[in-house]
Design an enzyme around this catalytic site. Structure first.
Site, mmCIF file in Angstrom:
data_model
loop_
_atom_site.group_PDB
_atom_site.id
_atom_site.type_symbol
_atom_site.label_atom_id
_atom_site.label_comp_id
_atom_site.label_asym_id
_atom_site.label_seq_id
_atom_site.Cartn_x
_atom_site.Cartn_y
_atom_site.Cartn_z
ATOM 1 N N HIS A 171 -7.186 -8.394 -2.543
ATOM 2 C CA HIS A 171 -8.520 -7.827 -2.309
ATOM 3 C C HIS A 171 -8.541 -6.346 -2.645
ATOM 4 O O HIS A 171 -7.506 -5.664 -2.624
ATOM 5 C CB HIS A 171 -8.955 -8.032 -0.854
ATOM 6 C CG HIS A 171 -8.042 -7.385 0.146
ATOM 7 N ND1 HIS A 171 -6.912 -8.006 0.610
ATOM 8 C CD2 HIS A 171 -8.082 -6.168 0.755
ATOM 9 C CE1 HIS A 171 -6.284 -7.201 1.471
ATOM 10 N NE2 HIS A 171 -6.971 -6.072 1.568
ATOM 11 N N TYR A 201 0.847 -1.200 0.000
ATOM 12 C CA TYR A 201 0.000 0.000 0.000
ATOM 13 C C TYR A 201 0.881 1.248 0.000
ATOM 14 O O TYR A 201 1.934 1.266 0.647
ATOM 15 C CB TYR A 201 -0.873 0.053 1.263
ATOM 16 C CG TYR A 201 -2.013 -0.922 1.278
ATOM 17 C CD1 TYR A 201 -3.263 -0.566 0.776
ATOM 18 C CD2 TYR A 201 -1.844 -2.192 1.817
ATOM 19 C CE1 TYR A 201 -4.319 -1.462 0.823
ATOM 20 C CE2 TYR A 201 -2.895 -3.097 1.863
ATOM 21 C CZ TYR A 201 -4.133 -2.721 1.360
ATOM 22 O OH TYR A 201 -5.179 -3.600 1.398
ATOM 23 N N ARG A 206 -2.661 -12.058 3.508
ATOM 24 C CA ARG A 206 -3.996 -11.679 3.062
ATOM 25 C C ARG A 206 -4.172 -12.043 1.594
ATOM 26 O O ARG A 206 -3.289 -11.790 0.770
ATOM 27 C CB ARG A 206 -4.213 -10.158 3.205
ATOM 28 C CG ARG A 206 -4.196 -9.619 4.602
ATOM 29 C CD ARG A 206 -5.521 -9.414 5.312
ATOM 30 N NE ARG A 206 -6.725 -9.992 4.788
ATOM 31 C CZ ARG A 206 -7.781 -9.305 4.360
ATOM 32 N NH1 ARG A 206 -7.761 -7.994 4.350
ATOM 33 N NH2 ARG A 206 -8.868 -9.919 3.931
ATOM 34 N N HIS A 223 -10.603 -2.861 -1.380
ATOM 35 C CA HIS A 223 -11.465 -2.304 -0.331
ATOM 36 C C HIS A 223 -12.553 -1.447 -0.983
ATOM 37 O O HIS A 223 -12.251 -0.598 -1.826
ATOM 38 C CB HIS A 223 -10.655 -1.421 0.618
ATOM 39 C CG HIS A 223 -9.675 -2.174 1.458
ATOM 40 N ND1 HIS A 223 -9.982 -2.667 2.694
ATOM 41 C CD2 HIS A 223 -8.379 -2.516 1.231
ATOM 42 C CE1 HIS A 223 -8.917 -3.274 3.216
ATOM 43 N NE2 HIS A 223 -7.935 -3.201 2.330
ATOM 44 N N TYR A 259 -0.305 -10.022 0.438
ATOM 45 C CA TYR A 259 0.768 -9.479 1.282
ATOM 46 C C TYR A 259 0.701 -10.099 2.682
ATOM 47 O O TYR A 259 -0.354 -10.540 3.133
ATOM 48 C CB TYR A 259 0.686 -7.947 1.348
ATOM 49 C CG TYR A 259 -0.618 -7.389 1.866
ATOM 50 C CD1 TYR A 259 -0.847 -7.265 3.240
ATOM 51 C CD2 TYR A 259 -1.603 -6.960 0.987
ATOM 52 C CE1 TYR A 259 -2.035 -6.741 3.717
ATOM 53 C CE2 TYR A 259 -2.798 -6.440 1.457
ATOM 54 C CZ TYR A 259 -3.010 -6.327 2.817
ATOM 55 O OH TYR A 259 -4.183 -5.821 3.275
#
Lengths: 234, 172
Positions: free
Chosen positions: A156, A104, A153, A158, A143
């Site tokens: 995905h 991110y 995870r 959000h 990640y």
């Protein structure tokens, strides 16, 4: 209009619980007292005057940098409806995600994967007259996180969605089909009902796939609320 | 045919990427404000929370303000020039709280000690007496209206009581 709408208590297994021990952050952050049931008032039913700015019905996250971001370009599209299947028009959808390497663009993300200078990872759209929306982006990477030893995870996106009122507010995550990490992810698995959690997995959709450009995934979103006749009201 | 409502998932720790574009401007003194700290069950500040504040603007529409906690777990939102008029209409601010570790949002309210609802109020009357104090902001001595309201996700050993949170639905 809203005052006539009915907002049911969700079936307990189709929404995640507040305390879910496999997701370790819930232990100290989920309230332990039972929630206090209240009826909706004008505050919970009123239409939000959300500052929409000027969000189009299409947002292309691959165009935010000076050059295209690295990664697999994809199209994510769907409709937003209420529980009666009625399209919800003018609904603000905000999206954020990791880059193709699973990083991110955030100060607190310390994962040792490269930041892509050409990818911010955020977008916003407003649904069109059919309740439809469409994003063009890149497929995010998986990640690691520190929930448990060797925790990863699944890929995905959000999603944050505004509906007619406070009671329809939804923040969720969209997943990709066939991801072997899903069954090991406590956030995904927190939804006990299998069908309910698999609705967060967006199927590959040939009608959204653009030849020579990118694969399309369909993610339809249903917000709470249904029309009621006066006799049905509590 | 009834369609099942999409399941919620946590907002996660990195929501600012997608949500901060629509944060309300922070209150600038001498603007009236509401401020406080969010703490977890260990009493530790929650530095990654989003608060959405919904206030009645008229009988059919609500103002919406989004704010986030800082590294100290502290949030603040401006009450606006019309806050007194709004308060007469609504009596409270409704808050939706999103954070890492919450799989779905929490719903709560904050009231002012000078504007507590009547005993028969539809919502107030449902809140157990012992928990009402968790929803009442304290006045901060100041030239302009300023209030402090701390949010405790759980009760802590040092005696802080868990904030009252709601489940709101029109059909049982």
């Amino acid at each position: 209009m809203n005052a006539q709408r009915i907002f049911d208590r969700a079936r307990a297994d189709t929404q995640p619980p507040l305390c879910y021990p496999p997701y370790t952050s819930t232990a100290k952050r989920a309230p332990l007292e039972p929630l206090i049931p209240i009826p909706p008032t004008a505050l919970e039913l009123g239409s939000p005057l959300v500052p929409l700015h000027t969000c189009p019905a299409l947002c292309d996250l691959t165009q935010a940098g000076r050059a295209p971001p690295l990664g697999e370009r994809i199209i994510v599209s769907g409709h937003v409806t209420d529980e009666d299947g009625k399209p919800l028009v003018g609904v603000l959808i905000e999206l954020w995600q990791a880059n193709a390497a699973g990083r991110y663009k955030h100060l607190h993300d310390t994962h040792d994967a490269p930041i892509d200078p050409h990818f911010e990872g955020s977008g916003a759209v407003v649904t069109d007259a059919d309740g439809a929306y469409r994003f063009i982006t890149i497929k995010p990477g998986a990640y690691p996180w520190r929930n448990h030893p060797n925790a990863w995870r699944p890929a995905h996106l959000h999603f944050s969605v505004f509906g007619a009122c406070l009671l329809t507010r939804l923040v969720t995550q969209m997943y990709f089909p066939g991801d072997p990490l899903l069954a090991h992810d406590p956030i995904f698995m927190s939804i006990a009902n299998r069908a309910a959690r698999e609705r967060l997995v967006a199927p590959l959709d040939w009608s959204l796939t653009v030849p020579e450009f990118g694969l399309g995934y369909r993610f339809d979103i249903v917000l709470g609320g249904r029309s009621g006749t006066p006799g049905e009201q509590a | 045919m009834r369609m099942p409502v999409t399941a919620a998932q946590t907002v996660g720790p990195f929501f600012s990427i997608g949500l901060n574009g629509r944060l309300a401007p922070p209150p600038r003194p001498p603007q009236p404000l509401m401020t406080g700290c969010i703490r977890d069950g260990d009493g530790a500040p929650v530095r990654d929370a989003v608060l959405e504040v919904w206030t009645l603007a008229n009988p059919h529409a609500v103002h919406f303000q989004r704010t986030a906690t800082n590294d100290g777990g502290v949030f603040a939102w401006a009450l606006g020039e019309d806050s007194t008029a709004l308060l007469e209409l609504t009596g409270c601010w409704t808050v939706l709280l999103f954070l890492r570790g919450l799989l779905r949002p929490l719903l709560t309210r904050v009231y002012l000690p000078s504007h507590l609802p009547p005993a028969h109020d539809l919502v107030w009357s449902r809140i157990p007496l012992a928990r009402r104090a968790t929803l009442i902001a304290q006045e901060i001595p100041s030239a302009v209206p300023a209030y402090r309201w701390d949010i405790h996700l759980q009760s802590t050993l040092d005696g802080s009581a868990e904030t009252a949170f709601f489940d709101c639905a029109s059909a049982e």
